[in-house]
Structures are given as structure tokens and as C-alpha cells.
Design a protein around this motif. Structure first.
Motif, PDB file in Angstrom:
ATOM      1  N   UNK A  48       0.797  -1.217   0.000  1.00 51.58           N
ATOM      2  CA  UNK A  48       0.000   0.000   0.000  1.00 51.58           C
ATOM      3  C   UNK A  48       0.831   1.268   0.000  1.00 51.58           C
ATOM      4  N   UNK A  49       2.098   1.202   0.435  1.00 55.29           N
ATOM      5  CA  UNK A  49       2.933   2.406   0.466  1.00 55.29           C
ATOM      6  C   UNK A  49       3.309   2.854  -0.944  1.00 55.29           C
ATOM      7  N   UNK A  50       3.117   1.995  -1.940  1.00 48.27           N
ATOM      8  CA  UNK A  50       3.451   2.365  -3.325  1.00 48.27           C
ATOM      9  C   UNK A  50       2.227   2.859  -4.117  1.00 48.27           C
ATOM     10  N   UNK A  51       1.035   2.807  -3.522  1.00 46.84           N
ATOM     11  CA  UNK A  51      -0.183   3.141  -4.271  1.00 46.84           C
ATOM     12  C   UNK A  51      -0.130   4.554  -4.847  1.00 46.84           C
ATOM     13  N   UNK A  54       2.371   4.941  -7.765  1.00 47.77           N
ATOM     14  CA  UNK A  54       1.921   4.313  -9.004  1.00 47.77           C
ATOM     15  C   UNK A  54       0.796   5.112  -9.653  1.00 47.77           C
ATOM     16  N   UNK A  55      -0.119   5.640  -8.846  1.00 48.37           N
ATOM     17  CA  UNK A  55      -1.211   6.444  -9.385  1.00 48.37           C
ATOM     18  C   UNK A  55      -0.666   7.718 -10.040  1.00 48.37           C
ATOM     19  N   UNK A  56       0.371   8.293  -9.440  1.00 47.58           N
ATOM     20  CA  UNK A  56       0.943   9.535  -9.978  1.00 47.58           C
ATOM     21  C   UNK A  56       1.771   9.278 -11.234  1.00 47.58           C
ATOM     22  N   UNK A  57       2.663   8.291 -11.191  1.00 47.96           N
ATOM     23  CA  UNK A  57       3.568   8.037 -12.313  1.00 47.96           C
ATOM     24  C   UNK A  57       2.839   7.519 -13.545  1.00 47.96           C
ATOM     25  N   UNK A  58       1.838   6.653 -13.330  1.00 45.98           N
ATOM     26  CA  UNK A  58       1.132   6.054 -14.467  1.00 45.98           C
ATOM     27  C   UNK A  58      -0.211   6.731 -14.747  1.00 45.98           C
ATOM     28  N   UNK A  59      -0.574   7.736 -13.907  1.00 46.19           N
ATOM     29  CA  UNK A  59      -1.829   8.473 -14.073  1.00 46.19           C
ATOM     30  C   UNK A  59      -3.017   7.514 -14.136  1.00 46.19           C
ATOM     31  N   UNK A  60      -3.099   6.662 -13.113  1.00 39.50           N
ATOM     32  CA  UNK A  60      -4.151   5.660 -13.035  1.00 39.50           C
ATOM     33  C   UNK A  60      -5.035   5.920 -11.823  1.00 39.50           C
ATOM     34  N   UNK A  61      -6.218   5.309 -11.828  1.00 40.50           N
ATOM     35  CA  UNK A  61      -7.166   5.470 -10.728  1.00 40.50           C
ATOM     36  C   UNK A  61      -6.865   4.472  -9.609  1.00 40.50           C
ATOM     37  N   UNK A  62      -7.568   4.658  -8.497  1.00 43.10           N
ATOM     38  CA  UNK A  62      -7.413   3.758  -7.355  1.00 43.10           C
ATOM     39  C   UNK A  62      -7.749   2.323  -7.726  1.00 43.10           C
TER      40      UNK A  62
END
Length: 512
Positions: A48-51, A54-62
Motif C-alpha cells: 500500500x505504500x506504493x499506491x 503508481x497512481x501519480x507516475x502512471x496516471x491511473x485510478x485507485x
């Protein structure tokens, strides 16, 4: 080279005992299980510390990012029957070693991915399969090395997961700020190579009981070589079955001329041989107690992973600094350690049926998940994390070893049936985190993810309460003339046709 292989086989080959040792090499297996827990579930629950990264770098949703862990958990649990088949066919050691290699490979390759879809493959499928091939064989062989101390030792060894969450959450968070999340995954994958060493330490256990007879102190001859080889390859607890005992007595009788061989009915021999040759036991699906227990595992799994994924973001949404919110996982992990140790001590007392203790923990867990949605502030969440971690430790360390209890299926059938049980859990592992992510995206409130967990845990408690009645036959009773009478089926199958008709007429009150 041959001499080295021989020494290696002697050091890591099967351990032979006259009875279940409740110790011995089992302590080494317990340490190996501790480390496997550290680098399997400990890493999964710290992901969970990487969520946010990953959302920021890949511009993805939760929800899209949550599918990484969801697929990993699904593959890990859905392929559990494969783990059982491979372990029973090739042994625990090579399966766990290969699983450790897949985990390390998948985690390291994740650092070089360029999209979330590639992470679905590296973490979800490759590492997920590795997690499956390491965890189940290790917990199964640990259960075989212990009998009276099984609950305590399993609980103590399973604390590796909690220690990992406690240490990994702040350590990997700090490491991520210094070298980035990609190189942090490389470090994690390298450390997970320790699982390969743990797999080599899982020496199979062989039980050769001593038998006393008049004029003979002990039977020291071992079972036939092919039977011993099958036992070592399968990794199962090789208890001397009636047909093996007969062969042993015949051999001694030839030497002593005084002992007659033990007569074993042919039907009993066939059943023994069928059980030994099985790689996977699907007959447990016919037992009501196992079906109810599997339904419990299916729904309870909904509450196992989502809180670890969203508690940091929930705390941050309430105004807590993100660095401070990361310690929520550590708080949860400390409480989980005490939960695992305390449940092992309670179950070892034997004053209350173990399945009833587990039912109480599951019911309280449901209430703790609801409490997450009503508290406010940092300290309120700390209290919830303590309660949740403590109860999670109680449940997580007992729900798989509980299969070895007679209230479910028993220790003899556990190695063959544990894969089926975990496979049924897999569907909840697949749906749990994404369901929470979808609810968060819709409501824009992290509390909604905890409602889905609480609902699943509540349904799990209902099915767990039905396990014991199903085992004792109370769920299969019907009312006949004001009395509860069980439906008899198995006994009538063994009767000749004429006797079946008489039995049917007797039960129904119809005269021919």
C-alpha cells in the motif's frame, strides 16, 4: 560431485521419527515458515505504500492500481490446488525453491515496467504463482511436525508477517524517498531470494512407529523402499498404515517363525491405497462441514487485505500527515503480533473448542471494521488499527491450521484438501481490493471500502457458525413423526438389494 550431492541429500533429506516429534527438525521448519511469512504476506500487505506513487507516475485510478494486488492474491489462492498437486508429487522442497525464484524474479522485473498492465503480469501472475508455491507447502509440513504444540508454534511462526509489516512500512517508505520506488522494488525482490534457502530446509517427515509383540522387542525393519520413496516424494506424513504393518509383521515372522501376519480386510487395503495415491482430494466437497468452512473463508477474505491498502489514505484524508499516517500499518502490525501469540496460547489450553474461539474473533472483527467508518482523528484510527490488527492476528494464524481439526476435515486429509480450500478463497481475494477501489472512486470516501470488508466478514461469521452443526449432522436432520431422525444413506449402499428394501420399509412405515 557425487559425494557432495550425497552429503547434501543426507543433510536435507527426510527426517525419520517413531512418532510426531512436536519439535526436533520442526523448529527449523518453524523458522523457515517465519521467513516465508516475512517475504510473502509481509510484502503483499506493505504494498500500500506504493499506491500513491503508481497512481501519480502512471496516471491511473485507485481501482486500476488496486488490481495489481487483487490479481496477485487471486493467482496465489486460485492456483492452490496446483501447489498441493506439485507438493504431493515432487515434494515440498523443490516446489518452495521454485516458488521463491518466481517471487524474486517477478518483483525485480516489476521495477522495470512501464505500465500498470505489465505489473499485472509481473506482480500479479509471476510473483502471485510464486507466493502460492511457497506458503501452502510450508504451513502444511509445519503442521505435520507438531501435534500438541501445533497451535502455539503455528501462531508464533506466523508472526513473521506482522514483524514484516512493522519493519517494512517505515523502512521502505524511507528507502523510497532516497532511491525511488523502482529501486526499492529491486531491493525487495533481492531479499525475497531468502525464500529459496527456506525451501531447502523443509525436510520431509517420515513416521515409523515401533510395535511390540511377544518375543519381539521392536520391529526395526522399514517399509518397502518404494513406499518410503513415495512418502518422501509426496511430502506427506507417512504413518504406518494397516497394509504396511502387515508386510512388516510378515517379514519379522519369516525371521522369527513365531508371529502370524496381521489380517487386514481387502476393502480396508483398497481404501488405504487410494488415499495414498491421491494428489488432490476433491471428495471433501461432499462434506457439509468443509463447504461451510470454505464459504467462511470465501467471505472473510474480503476483510483481509483492503484495510492494509486503504488505512494510510484514510488517515491522510482525515488530516494526518502522510509520513505519520504510514505508522498506522506499523501499529496494526504490532497488535497483530500480540493477536497471533495470544490465540496460540488460548487454543493450547483446550478449554473451549477451537472453532468457537475462531467464531468469536470473526464476529468481533466485523465490528472493528465498522468502527473504522465512525471514528475521527489520528488517535481514533490508532484504536481501530490496534483492534483490527489483534483480531486479524487471531484469524490469520488459525483459519488454515483449523482444517487439521476434526471439526473440519482432520490432519490426515489436510495436505490433500488445503489447496481446494484456498482456491475457493481466491475469488474473494480477486474481488475484495477492486471492490473497495470502485466504492472509493464512486463515493470519494475511503470509509466505503471498509463497509464492504465488514459485510463480507459478517457473512463469513454466519457460515463459520454452521460448520460444527454440519459436522455433527444437525443440518441433515429431518422431522419424522415428531422426532428428529438423520437421513441414512451410506449404510444402505453397503447392503444387498433385499436388505435395502426391508430398511426402506422399516424407515417409512410402509408394509410390503
Amino acid at each position: 560431485m557425487a559425494r557432495r550431492m550425497f552429503r547434501l541429500k543426507g543433510c536435507l533429506g527426510p527426517k525419520v521419527y517413531t512418532e510426531v516429534p512436536d519439535g526436533g527438525w520442526g523448529w527449523i521448519v518453524a523458522v523457515a515458515f517465519f521467513l516465508v511469512e516475512v517475504f510473502t504476506y509481509g510484502v503483499i500487505k506493505s504494498f500500500g505504500i506504493f499506491l500513491k506513487d503508481l497512481m501519480t507516475d502512471f496516471e491511473e485510478s485507485n481501482s486500476r492500481v488496486s488490481w495489481i494486488i487483487s490479481i496477485c492474491v487471486f493467482v496465489m489462492t486460485f492456483t492452490a490446488p496446483l501447489s498441493s498437486v506439485l507438493s504431493n508429487r515432487f515434494g515440498f522442497q523443490p516446489v518452495v525453491i521454485f516458488g521463491g525464484f518466481l517471487i524474486s524474479l517477478g518483483t525485480i522485473f516489476t521495477a522495470f515496467t512501464s505500465s500498470i498492465n505489465q505489473m499485472y503480469l509481473t506482480i500479479g501472475i509471476v510473483a502471485g504463482l510464486g507466493y502460492c508455491l511457497t506458503f501452502l507447502p510450508t504451513v502444511t509440513i509445519l503442521s505435520q511436525y507438531f501435534s500438541k504444540r501445533r497451535s502455539v508454534v503455528t501462531a508464533m511462526a506466523s508472526t513473521g508477517e506482522s514483524f514484516a509489516i512493522f519493519a517494512f512500512a517505515p523502512a521502505f517508505t524511507a528507502l523510497k524517498y532516497h532511491i525511488g520506488w523502482r529501486y526499492t522494488l529491486v531491493v525487495i525482490g533481492t531479499l525475497q531470494g531468502i525464500i529459496i534457502i527456506c525451501g531447502a530446509l523443509l525436510r520431509p517427515i517420515v513416521i515409523k512407529p515401533k510395535t511390540s509383540q511377544t518375543g519381539i522387542e521392536q520391529i526395526t525393519n522399514s517399509p518397502p523402499i518404494d513406499q518410503l520413496r513415495n512418502s518422501v516424494n509426496s511430502g506427506n506424513l507417512d504413518v504406518l498404515s494397516p497394509d504396511k504393518l502387515e508386510h512388516g509383521l510378515e517379514s519379522v515372522g519369516e525371521q522369527q517363525g513365531e508371529v502370524e501376519p496381521l489380517q487386514v480386510p481387502p476393502k480396508q487395503k483398497d481404501i488405504s491405497m487410494q488415499a495414498k495415491n491421491k494428489l488432490l482430494d476433491l471428495t471433501v466437497l461432499k462434506e457439509g462441514s468443509f463447504l461451510c468452512y470454505s464459504a467462511f473463508g470465501l467471505f472473510a477474505t474480503l476483510g483481509f487485505f483492503a484495510p492494509q491498502l486503504y488505512v494510510v489514505e484514510l488517515s491522510a484524508s482525515m488530516g494526518t500527515e502522510r509520513d505519520k499516517a504510514a505508522y498506522m500499518l506499523s501499529t496494526m502490525a504490532i497488535a497483530e503480533i500480540f493477536g497471533r501469540l495470544s490465540i496460540g496460547w488460548v487454543l493450547s489450553l483446550g478449554r473451549v473448542r477451537k472453532i468457537f474461539v475462531l467464531l468469536g474473533c470473526v464476529s468481533l472483527m466485523c465490528l472493528a471494521l465498522v468502527l473504522f467508518t465512525v471514528v475521527h482523528g489520528f488517535w481514533g484510527l490508532v484504536v481501530c488499527c490496534v483492534l483490527y490488527g489483534f483480531l486479524l492476528g487471531n484469524i490469520a494464524s488459525t483459519h488454515i491450521p483449523m482444517l487439521a481439526e476434526d471439526d473440519v476435515i482432520g490432519i490426515e486429509r489436510m495436505p490433500l484438501a488445503v489447496g481446494v480450500y484456498v482456491c475457493i478463497q481466491s475469488f474473494a481475494g480477486l474481488a475484495g481490493p477492486p471492490l473497495g477501489g470502485v466504492l472509493v472512486d464512486i463515493t470519494q470516501n475511503y470509509s466505503s471500502a471498509f463497509f464492504s470488508c465488514a459485510g463480507g466478514m459478517g457473512l463469513g461469521a454466519v457460515f463459520l457458525a454452521l460448520v460444527r452443526p454440519a459436522k455433527t449432522g444437525r443440518l441433515c436432520m429431518r422431522r419424522d413423526n415428531g422426532r428428529n431422525t438423520p437421513v441414512v444413506q451410506q449404510e444402505s449402499k453397503d447392503m444387498p438389494g433385499d436388505f435395502q428394501e426391508v430398511e426402506i420399509h422399516k424407515n417409512t412405515g410402509i408394509k410390503s
